[in-house]
Enzyme design. Structure first.
Site, mmCIF file in Angstrom:
data_model
loop_
_atom_site.group_PDB
_atom_site.id
_atom_site.type_symbol
_atom_site.label_atom_id
_atom_site.label_comp_id
_atom_site.label_asym_id
_atom_site.label_seq_id
_atom_site.Cartn_x
_atom_site.Cartn_y
_atom_site.Cartn_z
ATOM 1 N N GLY A 155 0.347 -4.776 5.916
ATOM 2 C CA GLY A 155 0.356 -5.211 4.535
ATOM 3 C C GLY A 155 -0.184 -4.126 3.618
ATOM 4 N N CYS A 156 0.084 -4.288 2.321
ATOM 5 C CA CYS A 156 -0.340 -3.273 1.349
ATOM 6 C C CYS A 156 -1.850 -3.276 1.148
ATOM 7 C CB CYS A 156 0.390 -3.480 0.028
ATOM 8 S SG CYS A 156 0.365 -5.165 -0.600
#
Length: 351
Positions: A155-156
């Site tokens: 994920g970011c």
């Protein structure tokens, strides 16, 4: 010249899918051979994203129209909504034993399928594939990624937090029970689908926390930090939404009784001295999102807190590039044995 790898992008009409296309167009060793969409199926890519008008790209097609056994792809990027990828990849793997996969959703990030069910609210639909999935934080798991068939792109928010913290955890340099991550993301992190809460008038000139105490990336952070520490680690993490298009800035607070802030900075500098996409700023300087916009870079800075034994770490990346599609292309290069920086070595856009 060696034969170009044939690449497909599933979910090409979304932000991360289109970012994959943007990066792949300048990659000299791949050919974009397949693009899929749901609502936009049947359209040309230039109709959905006018910036692609000069390029001859495949027409968008529905996923259920693909003959995986006959498509001849070397690798696909799955830029699909969370909860939908497991079925698609399970079908793909059953019908084609050779296609490699980089999944940009959260569907294969959690190694524990029971934990996945708790955090995502439904049973994992491909547990047999989860056992072989490799978490795709390239700088940490590069050797495992080389041997993988299925890579779960991080994920970011998690990429932005894990890159500065994992080397410090590995070195046993910080207190594992005193980690606080205060993170802010641009609007594109919420995806391209129309949502009332994402309307301009709902978010402009405002700034707010969300997912407080229960954001799904907490499970991912706990997993990777616990793996690095060799014992359970639970972090305090709060995400915020900022009315800008791209970028994540994480401000991280750590405590250490045995390592000075200067020592922590030296550890990070040494850990990333040879990494092309992680840059540690001079001691005392913290990063800004505008300095990494459009690039695959993560900038990390560290400063001394006025409270003895504490340090403040800043980490910034572009949530669509290093936080998603850029790291996915980086992982593709590792999977296919290509030079890792190919296609993702662009300098940030500024101003």
């Amino acid at each position: 010249m060696a034969k170009k790898a044939k690449i497909g992008v599933l979910g090409a009409s979304g932000y991360t899918g289109s970012e994959c296309v943007r990066l792949l167009l300048r990659h000299p060793q791949v050919e974009i051979a397949l693009l899929t969409a749901d609502r936009r199926a049947g359209q040309e890519m230039r109709e959905v994203f006018p910036q692609f008008s000069p390029f001859g790209l495949p027409k968008l097609v529905p996923i259920d129209s693909i003959d995986w056994a006959a498509c001849g792809l070397d690798l696909i990027f799955a830029a699909l909504p969370h909860g939908t990828t497991q079925k698609v990849i399970k079908d793909l793997v059953a019908k084609s034993p050779t296609i490699k996969v980089v999944d940009l959703s959260a569907d294969f990030r959690l190694a524990d399928t029971a934990a996945y069910a708790r955090w995502y609210g439904h049973e994992h639909l491909a547990p047999e594939l989860q056992r072989d999935a490799v978490y795709g934080l390239t700088e940490v798991h590069r050797d495992r990624i080389k041997q993988a068939r299925l890579v779960a792109n991080p994920g970011c928010y998690t990429t932005c937090s894990e890159l500065p913290l994992i080397p410090l955890i590995d070195a046993k340099a910080i207190d594992l029970d005193e980690i606080v991550v205060d993170a802010k993301s641009g609007m594109t992190g919420a995806g391209r689908a129309a949502k009332e809460a994402m309307l301009f008038s709902e978010v402009s000139e405002g700034f707010h926390a969300y997912g407080v105490g229960h954001h799904r990336h907490m499970a991912e952070l706990d997993q990777e930090f616990s793996n690095a520490a060799g014992r359970p680690v639970v972090v305090s993490f709060t995400p915020h939404l900022v009315p800008m298009n791209r970028g994540i800035l994480s401000t991280i607070y750590v405590r250490s009784e045995k390592s000075s802030p200067e020592d922590l900075h030296a550890l990070l500098s040494k850990a990333y001295a040879q990494e092309p996409f992680v840059h540690v700023l001079p001691y005392g300087r913290l990063p800004q999102t505008r300095h990494v916009r459009g690039s695959n870079m993560t900038f990390i800075g560290l400063a001394k807190d006025r409270i003895a034994g504490r340090a403040i770490i800043g980490s910034a990346l572009d949530n669509l590039t290093k936080g998603a599609s850029g790291q996915a292309v980086q992982n593709m290069n590792v999977l296919l044995g290509l030079p890792e920086a190919t296609g993702v070595d662009q300098v940030a856009l500024f101003p």
